[in-house]
Design a protein around this motif. Structure first.
Motif, PDB file in Angstrom:
ATOM      1  N   SER A 230       0.840  -1.193   0.000  1.00  0.00           N
ATOM      2  CA  SER A 230       0.000   0.000   0.000  1.00  0.00           C
ATOM      3  C   SER A 230       0.877   1.246   0.000  1.00  0.00           C
ATOM      4  O   SER A 230       1.913   1.280   0.661  1.00  0.00           O
ATOM      5  CB  SER A 230      -0.902   0.019   1.236  1.00  0.00           C
ATOM      6  OG  SER A 230      -1.768  -1.083   1.238  1.00  0.00           O
ATOM      7  N   HIS A 231       0.464   2.255  -0.737  1.00  0.00           N
ATOM      8  CA  HIS A 231       1.227   3.491  -0.751  1.00  0.00           C
ATOM      9  C   HIS A 231       0.336   4.673  -1.129  1.00  0.00           C
ATOM     10  O   HIS A 231      -0.769   4.493  -1.638  1.00  0.00           O
ATOM     11  CB  HIS A 231       2.415   3.410  -1.721  1.00  0.00           C
ATOM     12  CG  HIS A 231       2.015   3.285  -3.158  1.00  0.00           C
ATOM     13  ND1 HIS A 231       1.701   2.073  -3.741  1.00  0.00           N
ATOM     14  CD2 HIS A 231       1.863   4.213  -4.137  1.00  0.00           C
ATOM     15  CE1 HIS A 231       1.392   2.251  -5.015  1.00  0.00           C
ATOM     16  NE2 HIS A 231       1.471   3.537  -5.283  1.00  0.00           N
ATOM     17  N   ARG A 233       0.321   8.208  -3.297  1.00  0.00           N
ATOM     18  CA  ARG A 233       1.009   8.913  -4.378  1.00  0.00           C
ATOM     19  C   ARG A 233       0.675  10.401  -4.296  1.00  0.00           C
ATOM     20  O   ARG A 233      -0.501  10.788  -4.265  1.00  0.00           O
ATOM     21  CB  ARG A 233       0.595   8.371  -5.734  1.00  0.00           C
ATOM     22  CG  ARG A 233       1.346   8.979  -6.918  1.00  0.00           C
ATOM     23  CD  ARG A 233       0.914   8.338  -8.227  1.00  0.00           C
ATOM     24  NE  ARG A 233       1.665   8.843  -9.353  1.00  0.00           N
ATOM     25  CZ  ARG A 233       1.353   9.936 -10.045  1.00  0.00           C
ATOM     26  NH1 ARG A 233       0.287  10.639  -9.682  1.00  0.00           N
ATOM     27  NH2 ARG A 233       2.087  10.322 -11.067  1.00  0.00           N
ATOM     28  N   ALA A 252      10.512   8.058   0.722  1.00  0.00           N
ATOM     29  CA  ALA A 252       9.563   8.021  -0.383  1.00  0.00           C
ATOM     30  C   ALA A 252      10.312   7.792  -1.690  1.00  0.00           C
ATOM     31  O   ALA A 252      11.474   8.172  -1.847  1.00  0.00           O
ATOM     32  CB  ALA A 252       8.777   9.325  -0.449  1.00  0.00           C
ATOM     33  N   ARG A 262       6.070   8.539  -4.141  1.00  0.00           N
ATOM     34  CA  ARG A 262       5.323   7.363  -3.695  1.00  0.00           C
ATOM     35  C   ARG A 262       5.727   7.104  -2.252  1.00  0.00           C
ATOM     36  O   ARG A 262       6.864   6.747  -1.960  1.00  0.00           O
ATOM     37  CB  ARG A 262       5.649   6.173  -4.586  1.00  0.00           C
ATOM     38  CG  ARG A 262       5.058   4.873  -4.126  1.00  0.00           C
ATOM     39  CD  ARG A 262       5.298   3.781  -5.136  1.00  0.00           C
ATOM     40  NE  ARG A 262       5.004   2.456  -4.591  1.00  0.00           N
ATOM     41  CZ  ARG A 262       4.873   1.362  -5.308  1.00  0.00           C
ATOM     42  NH1 ARG A 262       5.030   1.418  -6.620  1.00  0.00           N
ATOM     43  NH2 ARG A 262       4.616   0.215  -4.730  1.00  0.00           N
ATOM     44  N   PRO A 264       5.213   5.038   1.244  1.00  0.00           N
ATOM     45  CA  PRO A 264       4.622   3.833   1.849  1.00  0.00           C
ATOM     46  C   PRO A 264       3.626   4.218   2.935  1.00  0.00           C
ATOM     47  O   PRO A 264       3.867   5.134   3.719  1.00  0.00           O
ATOM     48  CB  PRO A 264       5.833   3.102   2.449  1.00  0.00           C
ATOM     49  CG  PRO A 264       7.010   3.629   1.689  1.00  0.00           C
ATOM     50  CD  PRO A 264       6.683   5.058   1.375  1.00  0.00           C
TER      51      PRO A 264
END
Length: 314
Positions: A230-231, A233, A252, A262, A264
């Motif tokens: 999962s992240h 953006r 990131a 991106r 986490p």
């Protein structure tokens, strides 16, 4: 349990030395869609058969519509409807005759049976085909007729075992809309499906069954957040904002071409708020934010070791 259409504790079922259900607990709230997923042989159809009183559990208890499945089987059966994996229609009868036959089996008065039949033919868009034999129906029409027959008795709880197997995408989505309408009217749906997308689209809660045990339960989003990957953006308006944000959010992954980072994270409200607070403290404006989580196929693979988009519902 208050508000529960189905409440099961410690259900067990074995055939000789083969344990099919190994002490499962389930709680399905009234007026919701509950989906049961699992690989081939996980015990899903056995669960449906136990809860619908077609099988007797070796141990454990369950209340369905407030009635004990062991001691109040007639009351349970009066409150539920079951639609199996294959349309249980009489192909030699017309669609209308199938519905009238079900009304007779349920001992509805003739007038009520004709009224309910007419309403269901209209609801399922089967009026034009009502006088045709079911053998001439398409797969989607048979599934609709099968579900309509289940609704003749106005059940409060419906067990749907792979309701859209073999249907084309258009027919599948039509069935989804019918299922949503039923729930909007207060019906509870217990769904097994071989389509992960179907569970994602329909279910309020999902339980993953593997080797006779519930290995995970939650909403689709909750299950997805349990899996790494999962992240969040973040996209910025210019290079300067990207540079500053990259300094603040160390760890990131940076995409200079897209002016994006991106980060986490599980995508939950608390983590999102903390992330935005850190950026606000540095007066960094975010042009666009999106949350990316694994799909249900990733969840299924991680929990059971089976990653196909379609899984058996037996």
């Amino acid at each position: 349990m208050n508000g529960s259409a189905i409440a099961a504790q410690g259900l067990r079922k074995a055939y000789k030395d083969k344990v099919v259900l190994d002490g499962i607990d389930l709680n399905v709230r009234t007026g919701t869609i509950f989906a049961l997923l699992g690989p081939n042989g996980a015990g899903k159809t056995t669960t449906v058969n136990v809860l619908s009183t077609l099988l007797t559990p070796d141990a454990g208890t369950a209340l369905v519509a407030g009635h004990d499945i062991a001691t109040q089987t007639k009351a349970v059966r009066a409150a539920i409807g079951v639609t199996g994996q294959f349309a249980a229609v009489d192909e030699l009868l017309t669609g209308e005759e199938n519905l009238l036959m079900m009304a007779d089996l349920l001992h509805l008065p003739k007038r009520d049976g004709r009224r309910v039949t007419a309403q269901l033919l209209e609801r399922f868009d089967l009026v034009e085909a009502a006088g045709k034999r079911a053998v001439s129906y398409s797969g989607g029409m048979r599934r609709k007729l099968d579900l309509a027959m289940t609704l003749v008795g106005a059940p409060r709880i419906i067990f749907l075992d792979e309701p859209t197997t073999g249907l084309d995408p258009r027919s599948r989505r039509t069935m989804w809309e019918i299922i949503r309408e039923l729930v909007a009217e207060g019906t509870t749906i217990f769904l097994t499906t071989q389509y992960l997308e179907e569970a994602d689209q329909l279910a309020d809660r999902i339980a993953v069954l593997d080797q006779g045990r519930v290995v995970a339960e939650g909403t689709a989003d909750e299950l997805k957040r349990r899996i790494p990957g999962s992240h969040i953006r973040l996209r910025f308006a210019d290079r300067r904002a990207l540079d500053v944000a990259a300094q603040v959010l160390r760890g990131a992954t940076r995409d200079d071409d897209e002016l994006a980072l991106r980060v986490p994270g599980d995508g939950g409200v608390r983590s999102l708020r903390a992330l935005l607070d850190r950026l606000d403290a540095q007066s960094i404006e975010v042009e666009e934010l999106s949350v990316h989580t694994p799909d249900l196929d990733d969840v299924f693979l991680a929990l059971t070791g089976h990653g196909n988009k379609e899984v058996s519902a037996r």
